[in-house]
Design a protein around this motif. Structure first.
Motif, PDB file in Angstrom:
ATOM      1  N   ALA A 275       0.853  -1.201   0.000  1.00 14.21           N
ATOM      2  CA  ALA A 275       0.000   0.000   0.000  1.00 14.21           C
ATOM      3  C   ALA A 275       0.879   1.237   0.000  1.00 14.21           C
ATOM      4  N   GLY A 276       0.229   2.370  -0.165  1.00  5.03           N
ATOM      5  CA  GLY A 276       0.937   3.640  -0.199  1.00  5.03           C
ATOM      6  C   GLY A 276       1.089   4.162  -1.606  1.00  5.03           C
ATOM      7  N   LEU A 277       1.888   5.198  -1.752  1.00  3.37           N
ATOM      8  CA  LEU A 277       2.133   5.805  -3.054  1.00  3.37           C
ATOM      9  C   LEU A 277       3.069   4.942  -3.883  1.00  3.37           C
ATOM     10  N   VAL A 278       2.836   4.927  -5.174  1.00  2.02           N
ATOM     11  CA  VAL A 278       3.723   4.176  -6.066  1.00  2.02           C
ATOM     12  C   VAL A 278       5.091   4.830  -6.091  1.00  2.02           C
ATOM     13  N   PHE A 279       5.126   6.146  -6.298  1.00  2.08           N
ATOM     14  CA  PHE A 279       6.380   6.885  -6.378  1.00  2.08           C
ATOM     15  C   PHE A 279       6.530   7.735  -5.123  1.00  2.08           C
ATOM     16  N   VAL A 280       7.589   7.470  -4.371  1.00  2.00           N
ATOM     17  CA  VAL A 280       7.840   8.161  -3.111  1.00  2.00           C
ATOM     18  C   VAL A 280       9.031   9.081  -3.299  1.00  2.00           C
ATOM     19  N   ARG A 281       8.977  10.254  -2.700  1.00  4.23           N
ATOM     20  CA  ARG A 281      10.098  11.186  -2.849  1.00  4.23           C
ATOM     21  C   ARG A 281      11.355  10.612  -2.212  1.00  4.23           C
ATOM     22  N   LYS A 282      12.483  10.971  -2.784  1.00  5.75           N
ATOM     23  CA  LYS A 282      13.746  10.442  -2.288  1.00  5.75           C
ATOM     24  C   LYS A 282      14.205  11.257  -1.079  1.00  5.75           C
ATOM     25  N   GLY A 283      14.961  10.619  -0.247  1.00  6.66           N
ATOM     26  CA  GLY A 283      15.455  11.263   0.966  1.00  6.66           C
ATOM     27  C   GLY A 283      15.825  10.220   1.992  1.00  6.66           C
ATOM     28  N   ARG A 284      16.666  10.613   2.919  1.00  5.35           N
ATOM     29  CA  ARG A 284      17.116   9.667   3.930  1.00  5.35           C
ATOM     30  C   ARG A 284      16.035   9.378   4.969  1.00  5.35           C
ATOM     31  N   GLN A 285      15.227  10.394   5.264  1.00  4.06           N
ATOM     32  CA  GLN A 285      14.212  10.218   6.298  1.00  4.06           C
ATOM     33  C   GLN A 285      12.942   9.642   5.693  1.00  4.06           C
ATOM     34  N   CYS A 286      12.453   8.547   6.264  1.00  5.63           N
ATOM     35  CA  CYS A 286      11.246   7.896   5.748  1.00  5.63           C
ATOM     36  C   CYS A 286      10.023   8.718   6.111  1.00  5.63           C
ATOM     37  N   ARG A 288       6.427   9.885   7.368  1.00  3.76           N
ATOM     38  CA  ARG A 288       5.733   9.377   8.553  1.00  3.76           C
ATOM     39  C   ARG A 288       4.586   8.445   8.198  1.00  3.76           C
ATOM     40  N   LEU A 289       3.861   8.722   7.104  1.00  3.14           N
ATOM     41  CA  LEU A 289       2.679   7.939   6.747  1.00  3.14           C
ATOM     42  C   LEU A 289       2.916   7.057   5.522  1.00  3.14           C
ATOM     43  N   VAL A 290       4.164   6.780   5.194  1.00  5.47           N
ATOM     44  CA  VAL A 290       4.453   5.977   4.015  1.00  5.47           C
ATOM     45  C   VAL A 290       3.892   4.568   4.195  1.00  5.47           C
ATOM     46  N   GLY A 291       3.357   3.998   3.120  1.00  2.00           N
ATOM     47  CA  GLY A 291       2.830   2.640   3.162  1.00  2.00           C
ATOM     48  C   GLY A 291       1.400   2.522   3.625  1.00  2.00           C
ATOM     49  N   THR A 293      -2.701   2.703   3.402  1.00  3.13           N
ATOM     50  CA  THR A 293      -3.736   2.548   2.383  1.00  3.13           C
ATOM     51  C   THR A 293      -4.504   3.849   2.226  1.00  3.13           C
ATOM     52  N   ARG A 294      -5.297   3.895   1.183  1.00  2.00           N
ATOM     53  CA  ARG A 294      -6.125   5.083   0.939  1.00  2.00           C
ATOM     54  C   ARG A 294      -7.086   5.331   2.104  1.00  2.00           C
ATOM     55  N   ALA A 295      -7.670   4.281   2.633  1.00  2.00           N
ATOM     56  CA  ALA A 295      -8.626   4.433   3.739  1.00  2.00           C
ATOM     57  C   ALA A 295      -7.932   4.966   4.982  1.00  2.00           C
ATOM     58  N   ARG A 296      -6.734   4.460   5.288  1.00  3.42           N
ATOM     59  CA  ARG A 296      -6.021   4.924   6.482  1.00  3.42           C
ATOM     60  C   ARG A 296      -5.542   6.360   6.318  1.00  3.42           C
ATOM     61  N   LEU A 297      -5.138   6.732   5.102  1.00  3.15           N
ATOM     62  CA  LEU A 297      -4.760   8.125   4.854  1.00  3.15           C
ATOM     63  C   LEU A 297      -5.954   9.052   5.047  1.00  3.15           C
ATOM     64  N   ALA A 298      -7.140   8.605   4.596  1.00  5.87           N
ATOM     65  CA  ALA A 298      -8.345   9.417   4.774  1.00  5.87           C
ATOM     66  C   ALA A 298      -8.669   9.600   6.254  1.00  5.87           C
ATOM     67  N   LYS A 299      -8.488   8.536   7.054  1.00  3.27           N
ATOM     68  CA  LYS A 299      -8.737   8.657   8.499  1.00  3.27           C
ATOM     69  C   LYS A 299      -7.727   9.593   9.153  1.00  3.27           C
ATOM     70  N   TRP A 329      -0.564  14.299   2.426  1.00  5.37           N
ATOM     71  CA  TRP A 329       0.099  13.751   1.236  1.00  5.37           C
ATOM     72  C   TRP A 329       1.619  13.822   1.395  1.00  5.37           C
ATOM     73  N   GLN A 330       2.099  14.920   1.975  1.00  5.96           N
ATOM     74  CA  GLN A 330       3.538  15.062   2.190  1.00  5.96           C
ATOM     75  C   GLN A 330       4.044  14.002   3.162  1.00  5.96           C
ATOM     76  N   ASP A 331       3.286  13.754   4.234  1.00  6.78           N
ATOM     77  CA  ASP A 331       3.670  12.720   5.198  1.00  6.78           C
ATOM     78  C   ASP A 331       3.627  11.325   4.580  1.00  6.78           C
ATOM     79  N   ALA A 332       2.797  11.154   3.543  1.00  5.98           N
ATOM     80  CA  ALA A 332       2.725   9.862   2.858  1.00  5.98           C
ATOM     81  C   ALA A 332       3.864   9.671   1.860  1.00  5.98           C
ATOM     82  N   GLY A 333       4.662  10.740   1.643  1.00  8.52           N
ATOM     83  CA  GLY A 333       5.810  10.646   0.747  1.00  8.52           C
ATOM     84  C   GLY A 333       5.566  11.160  -0.654  1.00  8.52           C
ATOM     85  N   ALA A 334       4.488  11.935  -0.862  1.00 11.06           N
ATOM     86  CA  ALA A 334       4.164  12.417  -2.202  1.00 11.06           C
ATOM     87  C   ALA A 334       5.270  13.312  -2.750  1.00 11.06           C
TER      88      ALA A 334
END
Length: 453
Positions: A275-286, A288-291, A293-299, A329-334
């Motif tokens: 789950a999560g975004l297909v394309f995640v921004r690069k960076g050393r720090q993961c 917070r909300l990466v991975g 699902t759409r339902a959990r992001l909505a909550k 969206w930023q916390d999800a790695g967009a």
């Protein structure tokens, strides 16, 4: 003095008329003499008796007040997107600046003088104060005039223009405003596409290959979730995500067929993530909300919006809610669109294509390739997610409403077209076969050096 239903009287040295139109009282200053007042009163009396709108029955407004009401109508009544309201705000602000410091009402604006003003305006393209200024481009002036036409159409409906006055921007033929300094659109060919992809690193390669082989908009790619991709059947779904405050530009959802090489590339990008975004921004720090699902992001968005409301002590406005959604969206790695664009520009400079500065060139290239391969117009329309169009842009009109393209037909035509440029597909297939180092997100792995293939 009274003439029929219209009363005339003096007030502070001037003559006024008073009458009622329906249940609404109307008072207007009409002149300095009794003769002027009587002339207006006779005209209004005849119009009221004929059941026509009275010439004085409108509420004149300044351009600033009219702008505020127009933007509020789009935001609160029509529910236009925040991006649309922002563009209308920026465009109509030129009209307010043109009348700033004067007592000119909206219905007294001279369109010819305003166009001359637009030709004299100099702007900073990116809004920064230290950026060299330039004149407005022709397309920019045309858009400003189109927004002003809509603004005055709203004014006419709300009776802020004289009843018998025409929209002053309506008579201006927008298409005759010649576009002579438009920024040229860059379209890749097979050779330049291959050169670009050969110089892209592991982060940029799958992003640009996906844009090139699907015709997606960069914003659509940045908000693509793993659950939107069906790798088993070979389809990519572009969906609205209203609960996460993201919508497709046209609002039209669609699905795009994937060639086998593109499926392999996406398999490497997604790897074992579920789950999560297909394309995640690069960076050393993961993120917070990466991975999630759409339902959990909505909550998560719902929870953060509630916390923000408690902080403010009032319901969130659309703009405040949009800020919270962007943070989710930023916390999800967009990936931000600016990062995609900066990477795109950096690569085009490396291969000597400095004139190509916009990732949307991939969408232009994709559409051009479909045209050159004689793909059915309806299939092109469905795959690119364009609305049926209107006016001179209309392609099929009502025929498109009654015609339904089978998925097999769409897949056959799109896949057959993309195979006309096989070298970039072979490059994608070789990239997909690289084994990922353990413990790293596939999109950030340093295994694909620029120019390696």
């Amino acid at each position: 003095m009274r003439i029929g239903q219209v009363s005339c009287y003096t007030h502070h040295g001037a003559w006024w008329v008073y009458y009622r139109e329906g249940n609404r009282p109307v008072r207007r200053r009409v002149g300095d003499t009794a003769e002027e007042a009587a002339r207006h009163a006779v005209q209004v009396k005849s119009q009221l008796e004929a059941g026509a709108p009275a010439a004085l029955s409108f509420q004149p407004l300044s351009v600033a007040v009219l702008r505020r009401r127009f933007l509020a109508h789009h935001e609160n009544v029509l529910g236009s997107s925040i991006a649309t309201v922002r563009r209308y705000d920026a465009a109509s602000r030129y009209l307010e600046r043109f009348t700033n410091g004067t007592d000119v009402r909206a219905h007294e604006v001279c369109v010819d003088d305003f166009i001359a003003y637009l030709r004299s305006v100099r702007i900073a393209p990116n809004g920064h104060q230290h950026t060299p200024r330039r004149a407005l481009r022709d397309k920019g002036r045309r858009f400003i005039l189109e927004v002003c036409r809509s603004l005055y159409g709203f004014a006419a409906k709300k009776r802020h223009l004289p009843p018998y006055a025409e929209n002053p921007f309506l008579g201006l033929n927008q298409r005759r405003v010649r576009v002579q300094d438009a920024k040229p659109v860059f379209v890749f060919d097979a050779r330049s596409e291959l050169a670009f992809l050969q110089h892209a690193d592991d982060w940029a390669f799958p992003i640009n290959l996906t844009l090139a082989k699907t015709g997606m908009r960069p914003g659509e790619l940045a908000h693509l979730l793993i659950e939107d991709v069906d790798l088993e059947q070979g389809w990519l779904h572009v969906r609205n995500k209203a609960e996460l405050d993201w919508r497709i530009k046209t609002g039209s959802e669609r699905k795009i067929p994937l060639v086998a090489e593109m499926v392999a590339v996406l398999r490497r990008v997604i790897a074992d993530r579920l789950a999560g975004l297909v394309f995640v921004r690069k960076g050393r720090q993961c993120p917070r909300l990466v991975g999630m699902t759409r339902a959990r992001l909505a909550k998560s968005l719902e929870r953060q919006a509630a916390e923000r409301e408690r902080e403010l002590g009032e319901p969130l406005s659309r703009r405040d809610f949009a800020r919270v959604a962007r943070r989710v969206w930023q916390d999800a790695g967009a990936i931000k669109a600016d990062l995609i664009r900066n990477s795109f520009i950096r690569i085009t400079k490396q291969i000597g294509l400095a004139e190509a500065t916009c990732p949307k060139s991939w969408r232009h290239t994709f559409a051009t390739l479909l045209q050159e391969a004689n793909v059915d117009p309806l299939v092109r329309q469905i795959t690119l997610g364009h609305s049926p169009g209107f006016g001179r842009q209309q392609v099929l009109g009502m025929t498109a409403v009654y015609t339904h393209t089978r998925p097999e037909t769409q897949r056959a035509q799109i896949v057959g077209t993309l195979q006309l440029w096989p070298e970039s597909l072979k490059l994608g297939d070789r990239w997909a076969r690289v084994v990922e180092p353990k413990g790293e997100l596939p999109i950030n792995s340093p295994t694909f050096a620029a120019g390696e293939f």
